[in-house]
Design a protein around this motif. Structure first.
Motif, PDB file in Angstrom:
ATOM      1  N   GLU A   3     -16.128 -56.589 154.523  1.00  0.00           N
ATOM      2  CA  GLU A   3     -15.166 -57.508 155.105  1.00  0.00           C
ATOM      3  C   GLU A   3     -13.860 -56.773 155.358  1.00  0.00           C
ATOM      4  O   GLU A   3     -13.613 -55.705 154.808  1.00  0.00           O
ATOM      5  CB  GLU A   3     -14.939 -58.697 154.167  1.00  0.00           C
ATOM      6  N   CYS A  27     -20.186 -50.615 159.724  1.00  0.00           N
ATOM      7  CA  CYS A  27     -18.917 -51.336 159.754  1.00  0.00           C
ATOM      8  C   CYS A  27     -19.086 -52.839 159.561  1.00  0.00           C
ATOM      9  O   CYS A  27     -18.141 -53.537 159.204  1.00  0.00           O
ATOM     10  CB  CYS A  27     -18.197 -51.068 161.075  1.00  0.00           C
ATOM     11  N   ARG A  28     -20.277 -53.340 159.797  1.00  0.00           N
ATOM     12  CA  ARG A  28     -20.511 -54.777 159.651  1.00  0.00           C
ATOM     13  C   ARG A  28     -20.699 -55.196 158.196  1.00  0.00           C
ATOM     14  O   ARG A  28     -20.684 -56.389 157.882  1.00  0.00           O
ATOM     15  CB  ARG A  28     -21.750 -55.181 160.455  1.00  0.00           C
ATOM     16  N   GLN A  56     -10.529 -55.366 157.975  1.00  0.00           N
ATOM     17  CA  GLN A  56     -10.306 -54.634 159.208  1.00  0.00           C
ATOM     18  C   GLN A  56     -10.809 -53.206 159.120  1.00  0.00           C
ATOM     19  O   GLN A  56     -10.985 -52.646 158.040  1.00  0.00           O
ATOM     20  CB  GLN A  56      -8.810 -54.625 159.541  1.00  0.00           C
ATOM     21  N   LYS A 115     -14.668 -56.762 164.405  1.00  0.00           N
ATOM     22  CA  LYS A 115     -13.586 -56.590 163.442  1.00  0.00           C
ATOM     23  C   LYS A 115     -12.286 -56.259 164.162  1.00  0.00           C
ATOM     24  O   LYS A 115     -12.282 -55.722 165.275  1.00  0.00           O
ATOM     25  CB  LYS A 115     -13.924 -55.468 162.452  1.00  0.00           C
ATOM     26  N   ARG A 159      -8.924 -53.907 164.318  1.00  0.00           N
ATOM     27  CA  ARG A 159      -8.725 -52.504 163.969  1.00  0.00           C
ATOM     28  C   ARG A 159      -7.266 -52.211 163.665  1.00  0.00           C
ATOM     29  O   ARG A 159      -6.351 -52.830 164.218  1.00  0.00           O
ATOM     30  CB  ARG A 159      -9.206 -51.580 165.089  1.00  0.00           C
TER      31      ARG A 159
END
Length: 378
Positions: free
Chosen positions: A102, A98-99, A104, A125, A127
């Motif tokens: 870029e 998820c990192r 949400q 991030k 959500r």
């Protein structure tokens, strides 16, 4: 008598499941089965113990081949050696994946508690939550709302949980293809948690990356033998990342964060994927019967209902709103002395998640306690 009918004493084994509450409470909460791990897995770890040196460890070609063969034989999917990245567990992999992108996170709810409660903060991030649709006993993704959210917000990552925890869906190829089109249209990375993919009770699991080159270019799949072979205390998992650029970015994110691989874990993974197919099929048959029993008991108890039947996993998502209390999880814990999964941690406190990966006698006792508690109340 099935080998899965054997009740194992777990109170003095440092078990998080059995030791996290009073001994008089029956635990059916965390996704940890009460079955012995398959003998080939135990034997493989014992064999490794015979060598007295436990230095830094790397997987040899046979471990990679075990994964490749497993996907070919069980999921009719091609995996290449260079796509595989080893991890201590799936949660770490989802976090790192998820990192990369870029924007949400988008997730459908209800969803696995770690994803719902912690993933956004861990990956730094915002959500966006889209509830699953539930019609005629069938949960599905709400593509219309997903489109609206993606048009209004900067979505960079979609979290796919397939097979789904906690609702037990096994998404069809056509549903996954629709998700792929959605992801392409909005330039979204699909992070696919597929840890329950070897526990399909009906239907067939389709790995997201197996949809073809377009899916491979924008997806990261996460898997582990920990759930199927009941070895969550043995830290091992892996990512499948066909896209070379994504794989390099994943490695960059993980640099200095991941521990070394366990020699015992690698031995366990290889044995699980090469020597345990008969055991896995026997497990699935037992879980199917437990599911039938659970469905019968839920239907007979006022206040409980199943919105949909499990297509996979040993986890049932049970509607307890009919009990008429503010927080059914707490009520059943206090009054029935049964600890279930707290629905609030998956997005809806009127539900509970029941782990039916246990000997039938434990499941029977749990429902007897629940039924007695509700008879005194409702």
């Amino acid at each position: 008598m099935s080998i899965f009918d054997t009740v194992l004493e777990r109170q003095d084994t440092d078990s998080a499941k059995w030791g996290a509450q009073s001994p008089d409470i029956l635990p059916l909460w965390v996704a940890d089965m009460d079955f012995a791990a398959p003998k080939p897995v135990i034997d493989a770890m014992a064999e490794r113990l015979k060598h007295p040196v436990f230095g830094y460890t790397r997987p040899d070609d046979s471990v990679y081949q075990a994964i490749i063969d497993h996907y070919r034989l069980n999921h009719q999917a091609t995996v290449k050696k260079e796509w595989i990245v080893f991890l201590p567990n799936v949660n770490v992999g989802v976090n790192l994946a998820c990192r990369i992108a870029e924007g949400q996170l988008m997730m459908t709810t209800p969803i696995y508690s770690h994803i719902y409660m912690r993933l956004a903060d861990e990956s730094k991030k915002q959500r966006t939550v889209v509830p699953l649709l539930c019609e005629n006993g069938y949960y599905s993704m709400d593509f219309q709302t997903m489109e609206q959210k993606a048009n209004d917000e900067h979505i960079g990552v979609f979290i796919l949980c397939n097979p789904h925890n906690p609702v037990g869906r096994v998404y069809t190829r056509s549903e996954l293809e629709e998700l792929l089109v959605f992801a392409q249209r909005h330039d979204i990375l699909v992070v696919s948690d597929e840890i329950h993919s070897d526990l399909v009770l009906s239907g067939h699991h389709v790995p997201f990356f197996s949809l073809g080159e377009a899916a491979q270019e924008r997806s990261i799949a996460l898997h582990s033998p920990s759930k199927t072979y009941n070895i969550p205390g043995v830290p091992i998992g892996f990512a499948i990342i066909p896209n070379e650029k994504l794989r390099a970015e994943f490695a960059h994110q993980s640099y200095g964060l991941l521990p070394g691989l366990s020699a015992f874990a690698l031995a366990a993974l290889k044995a699980a994927f090469t020597d345990c197919e008969t055991w896995r099929q026997e497990l699935i048959a037992y879980l199917q019967e437990n599911q039938k029993y659970l469905r019968k008991r839920v239907a007979s108890i006022d206040g409980l209902s199943l919105k949909a039947e499990n297509e996979a996993t040993y986890l049932a998502w049970v509607d307890a709103s009919g009990i008429g209390v503010e927080h059914p999880y707490r009520f059943l814990l206090e009054q029935a002395r049964v600890r279930l999964g707290d629905g609030a941690e998956f997005s809806d406190k009127q539900f509970v998640r029941i782990n039916f990966g246990c000997p039938r006698s434990i499941l029977e006792e749990a429902f007897d306690r629940i039924e007695q508690a509700l008879e005194l109340t409702i």
